[in-house]
Design an enzyme around this catalytic site. Sequence first.
Site, PDB file in Angstrom:
ATOM      1  CG  ASP A 293      -2.220   0.728   0.961  1.00  0.00           C
ATOM      2  OD1 ASP A 293      -2.263   1.586   0.064  1.00  0.00           O
ATOM      3  OD2 ASP A 293      -3.214   0.442   1.670  1.00  0.00           O
ATOM      4  CB  CYS A 294       0.257   4.675  -1.065  1.00  0.00           C
ATOM      5  SG  CYS A 294       1.154   6.171  -1.449  1.00  0.00           S
TER       6      CYS A 294
END
Length: 772
Positions: A293-294
């Site tokens: 995920d970012c």
Amino acid sequence: MSYKDSSLPVPERAELLLAEMTLDEKIGQLLQPFGWKTYIKKDGKAELTESFRSQVRNGGVGSLYGVLRADPWTEVTLENGLSPEEGARAVNDIQRYVIENSRLGIPILFGEECSHGHMAIGATVFPVPLNVGSTWNVDLYRDMCKAIALETRSQGGAATYSPVLDVVRDPRWGRTEECFAEDPYLIGELAVAAVEGLQGDRLDGKDSVIATLKHFVAYGSSEGGRNAGPVHMGLRELHESDLVPFRKAIEAGALSVMTAYNEIDGVPCTSNSYLLRELLRGQWGFDGFVITDCGAINMLAWGHDVAEDGEAAAVLALKAGVDMEMSGEMFGKHLRSAIDKGALETSVLDEAVKRVLEMKFKLGLFENPYVDPALAASVIGCEAHVRLARQVAEESIVLLKNEARTLPLSKETRKIAVIGPNANQMYNQLGDYTSPQQRGQVVTLLDGIRAKLGEGADDQLLYALGCRIKGDSREGFEQALACAEQADVVIMAVGGSSARDFGEGTIDLRTGASVVTEHAWSDMECGEGIDRAGLSLMGVQLELIQEVHKLGKPVVVVYMNGRPIAEPWIDEHIHAIVEAWYPGQEGGHALADILFGDANPSGRLTVSVPKDVGQLPVYYNAKRSRGKRYLEMDNKPQYPFGYGLSYTDFRYDGLRLSESTIRPDGETVVTLEVTNIGPMAGVEVVQLYVADKVSSVTRPVKELKGFRKVRLQPGETRTVSFTLTSEHLQLIGADFGPVVEDGEFIIMVGKNAEDYISTHLFVRSEVAACIE
């Protein structure tokens, strides 16, 4: 032999290409920078930035995130964004530049957000996943995923960051709307449908995208319902609950997995080699690639504090089994130096690069790197997809209360007042992860009722905003009460909002998540980064409803929201209550169909609704030892899992088993009759639950193990059957493997988790000996 030879097997092509790559080119394949930063719109075209051109020349980029994403984080608006056709041309331009200006011509993998529709301008906005769960219609969701895949791939997107398979444990969590349910079995069935719908018959087709399962794992079980908070869960519960839908989706062929931000028992998911290597690849045989995920790798060093700096965090993630970094920041900065220092073996890097290359070959990107802009223009937001969005919305709407058959309303009603902050605010019904919308593309509740009433709408309809979602202003009360006073029935459209806002301080610039703001102009009370301490209506919404109720008119409350609402006063006093969640762009039409009886409600809850936030957690499949009550109240929900009313009634009869005693590896067929005993045609969701009466380890009080959506005419009876196998009866044993134990099982079939008929099934190993 050459990697360009499409007749060769994919693994061989990847090996051949890998052998030709430099170290910088390999690292480049693991990076996924933000795609909207690679170009500037100029005269309807995408002009590539010099920084991106330079990155391509100096090692390259393997993937781009959100080239077409439009929202406040990207600052892409209707004015400066790209139309469907322009978007397809822009993606072609980026792809062409990369292929023609990099040494080996490796195409870009474009990844896009598609939680409930492609997050790009012009794309169809479907209802959010919480609505999808409430349909209990796996086939319908598969069709929705096919439509999303077609719209996304037509613009060049080849991977999507959905489905979300998190099991909801605390609905105060702002991302509850992105989830299907609190039950792993139901989530697993929808997960399989998502993989089948998104990835299609062949991955290199024009209507297929890679499905990315997220968030791996237990992201919905965080402490206090706070986003990315720590998870306190043992390995057995993890296998019995949160891992179930991921395993089912992997078995269905999912090719990408996204790591979760959270830690489990002290180990962050992004650096958890047990999850990413031993379990995912070793035990489950996953042969796709893992993406973060970012900002998740940043958190290893600054958040979880399990790495002393960025380089250590990047090495930790790659060694644990991560293959690609969303944003690419940490891998881009640190992998080269880590290898030069000997902190990272080249073989570990090669392993990840090969997985990414294999996906690109499977997608057919080397043979067909470009898309047809004319196809994008014709399929994105097309009429067929709009009709599908309306059907999903209609089947997801849950009727919670209908005192004295207040609903359905008559189209001949003299005056109808529609009041509330969610009656005509289009973004309030769309949910998070939604792109900017043209006003004419979204049908609000007021729009839908006006269309339903036709020519008489102007004479019949009265409208007032009344108040906002948040804030204490009552200046709209006077007009709202004046409208209600004239009406024969009042529809109150209240709830929440996940509408993101432009403005400094409302967006986490690293991850795109919203942040809590005290600004009066922000009505956002749900969505990523917006967790709550309570579940009541915010602002003065309840006060407005109470003032309208004093007028003595029939009142219908329509909730539009991203998490359950706990309002005991409304449950007790209001005549009819409808839960619509965030029903998407066609929500107004779907709600009007339900309110006026052109459609019979068939939505059923997939998250339990508590009486009070103090009851949490209140999910139905709890352990028997949870206890029975608090001092002030019991621990039963206001509305249980699986609950939902209809305009007709159903009777359940004749529950029976084909075999009442089976072996641990045997099966039995559960059969019963369901009859529509009411006045109109309707749809019932028949739900099968199983309870293990005595077991070697503690078990939930009951678990969903099957469901059927059955359409019945008045007076019609239908025989409904379920096949129960060892998979439905197993538990996770002492060695953490699945096992079916001898003993008694209670088989329950009914309308919801608390309303059912039951019988008993016995499992005995000696049955096998007797038969033999």
